[in-house]
Enzyme design. Structure first.
Site, PDB file in Angstrom:
ATOM      1  N   TYR A 101      16.514  25.071  25.519  1.00  0.00           N
ATOM      2  CA  TYR A 101      16.369  26.362  24.845  1.00  0.00           C
ATOM      3  C   TYR A 101      17.270  26.372  23.616  1.00  0.00           C
ATOM      4  CZ  TYR A 101      16.491  31.247  23.661  1.00  0.00           C
ATOM      5  OH  TYR A 101      16.394  32.421  22.958  1.00  0.00           O
ATOM      6  N   GLU A 189      13.448  31.402  17.578  1.00  0.00           N
ATOM      7  CA  GLU A 189      13.658  30.814  18.899  1.00  0.00           C
ATOM      8  C   GLU A 189      12.712  29.645  19.144  1.00  0.00           C
ATOM      9  OE1 GLU A 189      13.948  33.315  22.833  1.00  0.00           O
ATOM     10  OE2 GLU A 189      11.891  32.621  22.590  1.00  0.00           O
TER      11      GLU A 189
END
Ligand code: GDP
Ligand code: MN
Length: 378
Positions: A101, A189
Site C-alpha cells: 500500500y 493512492e
C-alpha cells in the site's frame, strides 16, 4: 472530485509511475478486442467511483480473449454499491508476488501532507489499519521541500522492501508526490503497488481525489468529472456556480456566504432542527441564481420548510428578494418559507416581499426557531 482508476493511472504514468498496459471499454466486444491485443490474459476491472470493487466481484482475471468477453459482459451488467458499471478497464494481467500500500493524503491534524505505506497492502488494508496499526508507516512531508531520498529510504526499509526495488520505489514515491502536489489532490493512492513475478514494481490500482476548490486551475481534470455518483441536485447546482451539498434533514437552507451557511446550519441544529442541505449562493448572487437555488432545494421531497438567511453586502437584498418572487411564481412552493434579510437594501427587499406569503424574522435565532417550528408543522 473523484477520479476513476483508469484516469488516475493515466496521470500516474505521466509522472513516471509504471502501470500495466491497458485500455477502457464500454462493451464486451471491445473488451475481447483489447484482450486480443494484449495477448489474451487480462484483468477486467469495473470503473465505478467506490472502493472494494474486488470484494464485490468487479475485478476478474480472464485467461484468454473468450473469457475476457464473457467476464466483461457480466461485469458491465453489474451494479456495485448502487452504481451501475458503465466502463471497464482491460489491463494486461499481472502475476503478483507482493501487494504494497502506498498513498499520500492530507493530515489535517498535522497540517501537512502525509505518506502512508504498508507491506500488507491489497483489499484488506482497512482491516490491517484496525488490527495491526504498527504495520502502517506514516511520514509527513514538508510541501515546500518535497520528498527527500532519505525519506523514501526510511519508508522502503520500514516496509521491508528488498534492496533491489529501492531505486524504483524512490522514483515511484517522488512521482506520486509530484502527482499529488501539482494536481492539487487530496489523495493519491496506489493499492496495490505490486512486486510482480518478473521483479518489477507496478501500480495495479490507482485512486485520486482532487480538491474541488482548486479545479478552476485544472481544466483538464475538470473535464474528467464523472457525475454518475453525484446527487443530481449537486450536479445541477454546479451548473449555476452554487455550492450545494445535500444532507438528510428537512429544513432547506439558502444562505449567502459559506461561513454564514455553516452558522445557519449550526443554529438550526441548536434549536432542534435538521438542515436538508448546505447551500452558499455566493456573494453578489442575482435573481437567476436565487431561482435556481430555490428550485434545487424544493426538488428534495424531504424538505418541509425553508430558511433563507441573506446578509446583504455585495449581494443586494432587493435583488435576492426579486429572485425569491420569481422563484415562487415559477415553482409555486407549498411549504413554509422563513426569510431573514439584513444589510444592503434590506428595507427595499422586505418591501418587495411584503405581499408574498412568507414568514419573516429579524434575527438569525428568531429565523431558525421559526423554521424549526414550521418544519414540525407547528
Ligand atoms: P479494489 O478492490 O477496488 O481496490 O480494486 P483493485 O484494482 O485494487 O483490485 C483488487 C485486487 O484484485 C487486487 O488487490 C489484486 O489482488 C487483484 N488484482 C487486480 N489486478 C490483478 C491482476 O492483474 N492480476 C492478479 N492476479 N490479480 C489482480
Ligand atoms: Mn485497490
Amino acid at each position: 472530485m473523484k477520479l476513476h482508476e483508469y484516469q488516475s493511472k493515466q496521470i500516474f504514468s505521466r509522472y513516471g509511475i509504471p502501470i500495466p498496459k491497458g485500455r477502457v471499454a464500454t462493451t464486451a466486444g471491445e473488451a475481447r478486442h483489447i484482450a486480443d491485443e494484449l495477448g489474451g490474459r487480462v484483468v477486467i476491472k469495473s470503473q465505478v467511483l467506490v472502493g472494494g470493487r474486488g470484494k464485490a466481484g468487479g475485478i476478474r482475471v480472464a485467461k484468454d480473449a473468450d473469457e475476457a468477453e464473457q467476464l466483461a459482459a457480466q461485469i458491465l451488467a453489474m451494479e456495485i454499491k448502487g452504481l451501475p458499471v458503465r466502463k471497464i478497464l482491460v489491463d494486461e494481467a499481472a502475476a503478483i508476488d507482493q501487494e504494497i500500500y502506498l498513498g499520500i493524503t492530507n493530515d489535517r491534524a498535522a497540517k501537512a501532507p502525509v505518506i502512508i505505506a504498508s507491506a500488507a497492502g491489497g483489499i484488506d488494508i482497512e482491516e490491517v489499519a484496525k488490527t495491526n496499526p504498527e504495520k502502517i508507516i506514516r511520514v509527513h512531508i514538508n510541501p515546500l521541500v518535497g520528498i527527500k531520498d532519505y525519506q523514501t529510504r526510511d519508508i522502503a526499509a520500514g516496509i521491508d522492501l528488498p534492496r533491489e526495488y529501492w531505486k524504483s520505489f524512490n522514483e515511484i514515491l517522488k512521482g506520486l508526490w509530484e502527482c499529488y502536489d501539482s494536481n492539487d489532490a487530496t489523495l493519491a493512492e496506489i493499492n496495490p503497488l505490486i512486486i510482480s513475478h518478473d521483479k518489477r514494481l507496478v501500480a495495479l490500482d490507482g485512486k485520486m481525489l482532487i480538491d474541488d476548490n482548486a479545479l478552476f486551475r485544472h481544466p483538464d481534470l475538470s473535464e474528467m468529472r464523472d457525475t454518475d455518483e453525484d446527487a443530481p441536485s449537486e450536479v445541477e447546482a454546479r451548473k449555476y456556480g452554487l455550492t450545494f451539498i445535500k444532507l438528510d434533514g428537512n429544513i432547506g437552507c439558502m444562505v449567502n456566504g459559506a461561513g454564514l451557511a455553516m452558522a445557519s446550519m449550526d443554529i438550526l441544529k441548536y434549536f432542534g432542527g435538521e438542515p436538508a442541505n448546505f447551500l452558499d449562493i455566493g456573494g453578489g448572487a442575482g435573481a437567476e441564481k436565487v431561482v435556481a437555488a430555490l428550485r434545487i432545494i424544493l426538488a428534495d421531497p424531504n424538505v418541509k420548510a425553508i430558511l433563507l438567511n441573506i446578509f446583504g453586502g455585495i449581494t443586494r437584498c432587493d435583488e435576492v428578494a426579486r429572485g425569491i418572487l420569481t422563484a415562487i411564481a415559477e415553482v409555486k412552493p407549498k411549504i413554509p418559507m422563513v426569510v431573514r434579510l439584513v444589510g444592503t437594501n434590506a428595507e427595499e427587499g422586505r418591501q418587495i416581499l411584503a405581499n408574498a406569503s412568507l414568514i419573516t424574522a429579524e434575527t438569525l435565532a428568531d429565523a431558525a426557531k421559526k423554521a424549526v417550528a414550521a418544519a414540525r408543522g407547528d
